[in-house]
Write a protein that holds these residues in place. Sequence first.
Motif, PDB file in Angstrom:
ATOM      1  N   LEU A  63       9.323 -26.997  -0.857  1.00 14.05           N
ATOM      2  CA  LEU A  63      10.222 -26.282  -2.002  1.00 14.05           C
ATOM      3  C   LEU A  63      10.845 -24.752  -1.301  1.00 14.05           C
ATOM      4  N   GLY A  67      14.493 -24.976  -0.108  1.00 10.46           N
ATOM      5  CA  GLY A  67      15.659 -24.105  -0.618  1.00 10.46           C
ATOM      6  C   GLY A  67      15.834 -22.696  -0.195  1.00 10.46           C
ATOM      7  N   LEU A 120      17.071 -25.868  -7.408  1.00  4.39           N
ATOM      8  CA  LEU A 120      15.708 -26.572  -7.432  1.00  4.39           C
ATOM      9  C   LEU A 120      15.935 -27.845  -7.663  1.00  4.39           C
ATOM     10  N   MET A 163       6.937 -25.908  -8.425  1.00  4.25           N
ATOM     11  CA  MET A 163       8.240 -25.645  -8.823  1.00  4.25           C
ATOM     12  C   MET A 163       8.373 -24.450  -9.483  1.00  4.25           C
ATOM     13  N   GLY A 223      11.985 -23.500 -13.527  1.00  2.99           N
ATOM     14  CA  GLY A 223      11.316 -24.265 -12.297  1.00  2.99           C
ATOM     15  C   GLY A 223      10.396 -25.204 -12.797  1.00  2.99           C
TER      16      GLY A 223
END
Length: 272
Positions: A63, A67, A120, A163, A223
């Motif tokens: 992640l 990202g 995300l 997340m 998230g």
Amino acid sequence: MNFSERFSILHIGLAFLGRFSRSLPRFFLIVIGGGWGVLYTVLRPSAWRRTVMIEFRRSLRQLIGGGFFSVVVVACLTGFGLVSQAVYWLGFAGMSQMTGGLLSSILLREIAPILVGVILLGRSGMLMLTEMGNLTKGGRLNTLSGMGMDPFLIFVVPRTIAMTVGGVTLGTLFGAMALATGYVACWAKGIVTVSIWSFLFEVVNSMQLVDYIGIPLKFLLSGSTVGLCCCLSGIDVTAEDNLATLMPRGFSRGIMSILVINVLIDVILGSL
């Protein structure tokens, strides 16, 4: 048309209406239950087994690493396109004293959480959705359940927490990069002459108490809801689903969750 035929048509119509009405809140209730399950599980130290920690680290690495570049690029574009233009036109109109308040209320409070949530969702959420959908359709989740392992604990909980952490981390990075890039663009054009620390202090000083609560809360909940919606959408597949139906459904659910979270936080904090 006799009575039995009319009754059959009415029965079909009511059945369709009932199925449609039940389908609307169904996934919403699943997300609420899943969110409570994640919160309850995270607070139990015994739930953080080795397999859960490995999946959490793997998801967080993917992640943040995946990202990071996207957030930096979008933040730079936002800084050039929004921050520099806002500073220029406010100074041109003789309202440069409103720069800090405008940037804190528009950029940090409204735009940044939505853009980070979309990044995300597109960068990592769709990958989670595809993986969970393939595991469900392939029967691997049922196999794990038959072996005494909880798929919710192994996959949904660590990915949702990853997340959540990624939302706060990348959101903070986005805000800092956007403001810094906007300042550099304005400084290069001679629009601002103060130091970058004075510029950032003006933005931070214009923030209210609810902003210090609402902005991190938006990053955190955006998230977590994106991760939860993508994982649960992957688990909630049927035998007729494929990528052509699963991806649009998961993406629309993720976008809706981001917007709903931001609106709800604005309404709740605005009423305080």
